[in-house]
Design a protein around this motif. Structure first.
Motif, PDB file in Angstrom:
ATOM      1  N   ALA A 262      -7.416   9.234  -3.050  1.00 37.34           N
ATOM      2  CA  ALA A 262      -6.065   9.585  -2.591  1.00 37.34           C
ATOM      3  C   ALA A 262      -4.996   9.019  -3.507  1.00 37.34           C
ATOM      4  O   ALA A 262      -3.895   8.754  -3.084  1.00 37.34           O
ATOM      5  CB  ALA A 262      -5.848   9.115  -1.148  1.00 37.34           C
ATOM      6  N   ARG A 263      -5.347   8.824  -4.778  1.00 42.45           N
ATOM      7  CA  ARG A 263      -4.419   8.361  -5.808  1.00 42.45           C
ATOM      8  C   ARG A 263      -3.850   6.966  -5.541  1.00 42.45           C
ATOM      9  O   ARG A 263      -2.812   6.600  -6.048  1.00 42.45           O
ATOM     10  CB  ARG A 263      -3.258   9.354  -5.971  1.00 42.45           C
ATOM     11  CG  ARG A 263      -3.672  10.630  -6.663  1.00 42.45           C
ATOM     12  CD  ARG A 263      -2.597  11.668  -6.596  1.00 42.45           C
ATOM     13  NE  ARG A 263      -1.245  11.124  -6.763  1.00 42.45           N
ATOM     14  CZ  ARG A 263      -0.153  11.851  -6.580  1.00 42.45           C
ATOM     15  NH1 ARG A 263      -0.260  13.114  -6.231  1.00 42.45           N
ATOM     16  NH2 ARG A 263       1.033  11.318  -6.744  1.00 42.45           N
ATOM     17  N   ILE A 264      -4.542   6.165  -4.733  1.00 38.07           N
ATOM     18  CA  ILE A 264      -4.147   4.772  -4.561  1.00 38.07           C
ATOM     19  C   ILE A 264      -5.394   3.909  -4.681  1.00 38.07           C
ATOM     20  O   ILE A 264      -6.518   4.389  -4.572  1.00 38.07           O
ATOM     21  CB  ILE A 264      -3.469   4.514  -3.201  1.00 38.07           C
ATOM     22  CG1 ILE A 264      -4.409   4.847  -2.041  1.00 38.07           C
ATOM     23  CG2 ILE A 264      -2.176   5.299  -3.077  1.00 38.07           C
ATOM     24  CD1 ILE A 264      -3.813   4.510  -0.677  1.00 38.07           C
TER      25      ILE A 264
ATOM     26  N   ARG B  89       4.015   6.507  -9.249  1.00 39.35           N
ATOM     27  CA  ARG B  89       3.384   7.529 -10.070  1.00 39.35           C
ATOM     28  C   ARG B  89       2.548   6.879 -11.167  1.00 39.35           C
ATOM     29  O   ARG B  89       2.968   5.925 -11.799  1.00 39.35           O
ATOM     30  CB  ARG B  89       4.446   8.434 -10.694  1.00 39.35           C
ATOM     31  CG  ARG B  89       5.242   9.249  -9.665  1.00 39.35           C
ATOM     32  CD  ARG B  89       6.245  10.151 -10.352  1.00 39.35           C
ATOM     33  NE  ARG B  89       6.975  10.954  -9.376  1.00 39.35           N
ATOM     34  CZ  ARG B  89       7.926  11.830  -9.708  1.00 39.35           C
ATOM     35  NH1 ARG B  89       8.253  12.005 -10.984  1.00 39.35           N
ATOM     36  NH2 ARG B  89       8.548  12.516  -8.763  1.00 39.35           N
TER      37      ARG B  89
ATOM     38  N   ASN C 167      -2.825   2.711 -10.335  1.00 37.21           N
ATOM     39  CA  ASN C 167      -2.710   1.782  -9.222  1.00 37.21           C
ATOM     40  C   ASN C 167      -1.647   0.730  -9.531  1.00 37.21           C
ATOM     41  O   ASN C 167      -1.595   0.172 -10.622  1.00 37.21           O
ATOM     42  CB  ASN C 167      -4.086   1.127  -9.007  1.00 37.21           C
ATOM     43  CG  ASN C 167      -4.097   0.165  -7.835  1.00 37.21           C
ATOM     44  OD1 ASN C 167      -3.190   0.152  -7.025  1.00 37.21           O
ATOM     45  ND2 ASN C 167      -5.138  -0.644  -7.774  1.00 37.21           N
TER      46      ASN C 167
ATOM     47  N   ALA D  69       0.843  -1.203   0.000  1.00 36.86           N
ATOM     48  CA  ALA D  69       0.000   0.000   0.000  1.00 36.86           C
ATOM     49  C   ALA D  69       0.873   1.246   0.000  1.00 36.86           C
ATOM     50  O   ALA D  69       0.556   2.238  -0.670  1.00 36.86           O
ATOM     51  CB  ALA D  69      -0.931  -0.009   1.211  1.00 36.86           C
ATOM     52  N   VAL D  70       1.989   1.208   0.736  1.00 37.48           N
ATOM     53  CA  VAL D  70       2.926   2.329   0.741  1.00 37.48           C
ATOM     54  C   VAL D  70       3.539   2.505  -0.647  1.00 37.48           C
ATOM     55  O   VAL D  70       3.642   3.629  -1.164  1.00 37.48           O
ATOM     56  CB  VAL D  70       4.035   2.099   1.787  1.00 37.48           C
ATOM     57  CG1 VAL D  70       5.063   3.228   1.740  1.00 37.48           C
ATOM     58  CG2 VAL D  70       3.430   1.971   3.180  1.00 37.48           C
TER      59      VAL D  70
ATOM     60  N   ASP E  81       2.243   1.599  -3.429  1.00 35.89           N
ATOM     61  CA  ASP E  81       1.183   2.067  -4.326  1.00 35.89           C
ATOM     62  C   ASP E  81       1.051   3.579  -4.244  1.00 35.89           C
ATOM     63  O   ASP E  81       0.846   4.270  -5.253  1.00 35.89           O
ATOM     64  CB  ASP E  81      -0.141   1.391  -3.951  1.00 35.89           C
ATOM     65  CG  ASP E  81      -1.250   1.665  -4.962  1.00 35.89           C
ATOM     66  OD1 ASP E  81      -0.931   2.090  -6.092  1.00 35.89           O
ATOM     67  OD2 ASP E  81      -2.429   1.448  -4.630  1.00 35.89           O
ATOM     68  N   ARG E  82       1.196   4.108  -3.048  1.00 38.75           N
ATOM     69  CA  ARG E  82       1.081   5.564  -2.860  1.00 38.75           C
ATOM     70  C   ARG E  82       2.250   6.299  -3.534  1.00 38.75           C
ATOM     71  O   ARG E  82       2.080   7.403  -4.059  1.00 38.75           O
ATOM     72  CB  ARG E  82       1.056   5.893  -1.358  1.00 38.75           C
ATOM     73  CG  ARG E  82       0.906   7.384  -1.061  1.00 38.75           C
ATOM     74  CD  ARG E  82      -0.451   7.889  -1.509  1.00 38.75           C
ATOM     75  NE  ARG E  82      -0.610   9.324  -1.267  1.00 38.75           N
ATOM     76  CZ  ARG E  82      -0.212  10.289  -2.100  1.00 38.75           C
ATOM     77  NH1 ARG E  82       0.370   9.956  -3.248  1.00 38.75           N
ATOM     78  NH2 ARG E  82      -0.420  11.551  -1.809  1.00 38.75           N
TER      79      ARG E  82
ATOM     80  N   SER F 185      -5.506  -0.743  -1.330  1.00 44.74           N
ATOM     81  CA  SER F 185      -4.416  -0.187  -0.539  1.00 44.74           C
ATOM     82  C   SER F 185      -4.955   0.545   0.688  1.00 44.74           C
ATOM     83  O   SER F 185      -4.392   0.452   1.790  1.00 44.74           O
ATOM     84  CB  SER F 185      -3.574   0.770  -1.389  1.00 44.74           C
ATOM     85  OG  SER F 185      -2.917   0.080  -2.428  1.00 44.74           O
ATOM     86  N   LEU F 186      -6.039   1.274   0.519  1.00 44.18           N
ATOM     87  CA  LEU F 186      -6.669   1.940   1.658  1.00 44.18           C
ATOM     88  C   LEU F 186      -7.143   0.923   2.694  1.00 44.18           C
ATOM     89  O   LEU F 186      -6.980   1.116   3.901  1.00 44.18           O
ATOM     90  CB  LEU F 186      -7.843   2.787   1.186  1.00 44.18           C
ATOM     91  CG  LEU F 186      -7.512   4.083   0.431  1.00 44.18           C
ATOM     92  CD1 LEU F 186      -8.790   4.743  -0.063  1.00 44.18           C
ATOM     93  CD2 LEU F 186      -6.731   5.038   1.337  1.00 44.18           C
TER      94      LEU F 186
ATOM     95  N   GLU G  35      -7.433   3.927 -10.828  1.00 40.18           N
ATOM     96  CA  GLU G  35      -7.228   4.993  -9.853  1.00 40.18           C
ATOM     97  C   GLU G  35      -8.274   4.870  -8.756  1.00 40.18           C
ATOM     98  O   GLU G  35      -9.379   4.403  -8.978  1.00 40.18           O
ATOM     99  CB  GLU G  35      -7.336   6.377 -10.510  1.00 40.18           C
ATOM    100  CG  GLU G  35      -6.241   6.661 -11.530  1.00 40.18           C
ATOM    101  CD  GLU G  35      -6.377   8.049 -12.125  1.00 40.18           C
ATOM    102  OE1 GLU G  35      -7.296   8.771 -11.709  1.00 40.18           O
ATOM    103  OE2 GLU G  35      -5.565   8.400 -12.993  1.00 40.18           O
TER     104      GLU G  35
END
Length: 342
Positions: free
Chosen positions: A319-321, A98, A101, A91-92, A94-95, A325-326, A316
């Motif tokens: 929060a762009r992830i 660029r 996802n 998840a990190v 993924d954030r 991942s959230l 997408e």
């Protein structure tokens, strides 16, 4: 050796060992990518087998040392806590990736199969813990089944990687697994393999130091074994997975990044096999508590969420992830809160 050291010295050894493990893992990531290209193994398989196994070595040393000392909870929680932490690392990544996802861009059948394989492997300890307390020569039969399932799964993963029976839909954002240098496949793999093995030795020794310091903290400060195992040693020995994942993403080796986490997690289930063998007071699975089972269930839940994300391939999310991942971050944060507050 470590039991008589002062707290500042213990922390110094802990930090030095952790830094050595992380530094070795950074170099190992590059070499794993090179080995994947020169052997034509593919990034997903190389990430799962070579990189995943190497970066997990420090963790297995911690669990085996804890089991040999008779602390079943420390051994068990270090293994399953590391699986949860490493899954959260995706998840990190993924954030920080660029574009779309990460799970969308790193579409690869081998990663899907290894995620399924991990769910199967994590289910076996639950069966052992809920079944009768038996042990032959001090080893529970499920440990044997776990090892055999892992070996069979690795063999099938290779088949899926070499001859996939289906392919993910290609989009403009899908990252292809192709060598950066077309000449890599014709070069010798011996030198990078030897350097890789040397780095593995560094990570293994670092893991031994971390296990000794962690065990000292448990006895000296009367800390919960599950707390030290799942949130201290597990996270620290999992830092190579975080570093290698971020380095792989930066290099554009997305299949290697995802495969390294999932493959490392499948390898981490063997911590339980090795720990059960090293634990001489009977079955390891019946010597642990509910806190350890909670981390096992957390790892199983997070793997299921990750597998869903790999199948969904959301481009997408908020929060762009990706939404997976959230969810991974939320589940892990909840697990940490439960461990600390109970």
């Amino acid at each position: 050796m470590f039991a008589s050291l002062s707290v500042p010295l213990l922390l110094t050894f802990f930090v030095i060992a952790s830094a050595a493990v992380v530094a070795a893992s950074i170099k190992a990531t590059h070499l794993a990518d090179v080995i994947a290209d020169r052997t034509r193994m593919g990034e997903a398989l190389a990430g799962g087998l070579i990189l995943g196994g190497a970066t997990s070595l420090a963790g297995v040393v911690v669990s085996v040392n804890a089991a040999m000392s008779g602390d079943a909870s420390f051994a068990f929680s270090n293994a399953v806590g590391g699986i949860a932490a490493q899954t959260m690392f995706l998840a990190v990544a993924d954030r920080l990736h660029r574009g779309v996802n990460l799970e969308h861009a790193a579409a690869e059948p081998a990663n899907l199969f290894q995620a399924v394989m991990l769910i199967v492997l994590l289910s076996l300890p639950i069966a052992a813990m809920s079944g009768p307390e038996v042990a032959y020569f001090g080893v529970h039969p499920v440990s044997v089944a776990l090892f055999l399932a892992y070996v069979c799964g690795v063999h099938l993963s290779a088949q899926v990687s070499e001859n996939p029976m289906w392919q993910p839909v290609k989009t403009a954002d899908t990252r292809e697994d192709t060598p950066e240098n077309a000449d890599e496949a014709h070069r010798s793999v011996l030198r990078p393999a030897l350097v890789f093995l040397a780095l593995v030795a560094v990570m293994g020794f670092g893991g031994w130091v971390i296990s000794q310091v962690g065990g000292t903290f448990i006895t000296r400060f009367e800390m919960k074994s599950s707390l030290v195992g799942s949130l201290i040693t597990a996270v620290v020995t999992s830092l190579p997975e975080l570093v290698t994942t971020l380095v792989a993403v930066r290099r554009g080796a997305l299949q290697l990044a995802v495969g390294g986490i999932i493959g490392g997690n499948t390898f981490d289930t063997l911590f339980l096999v090795a720990s059960d063998v090293a634990y001489r007071d009977g079955s390891l699975y019946h010597a642990v508590g509910t806190h350890d089972l909670y981390w096992l269930a957390t790892g199983l839940l997070m793997t299921g969420i990750l597998l869903g994300g790999l199948i969904l391939r959301q481009r997408e999310g908020p929060a762009r992830i990706g939404i997976e991942s959230l969810l991974l971050l939320l589940v892990y944060a909840t697990a940490v809160a439960v461990e600390v507050l109970t």
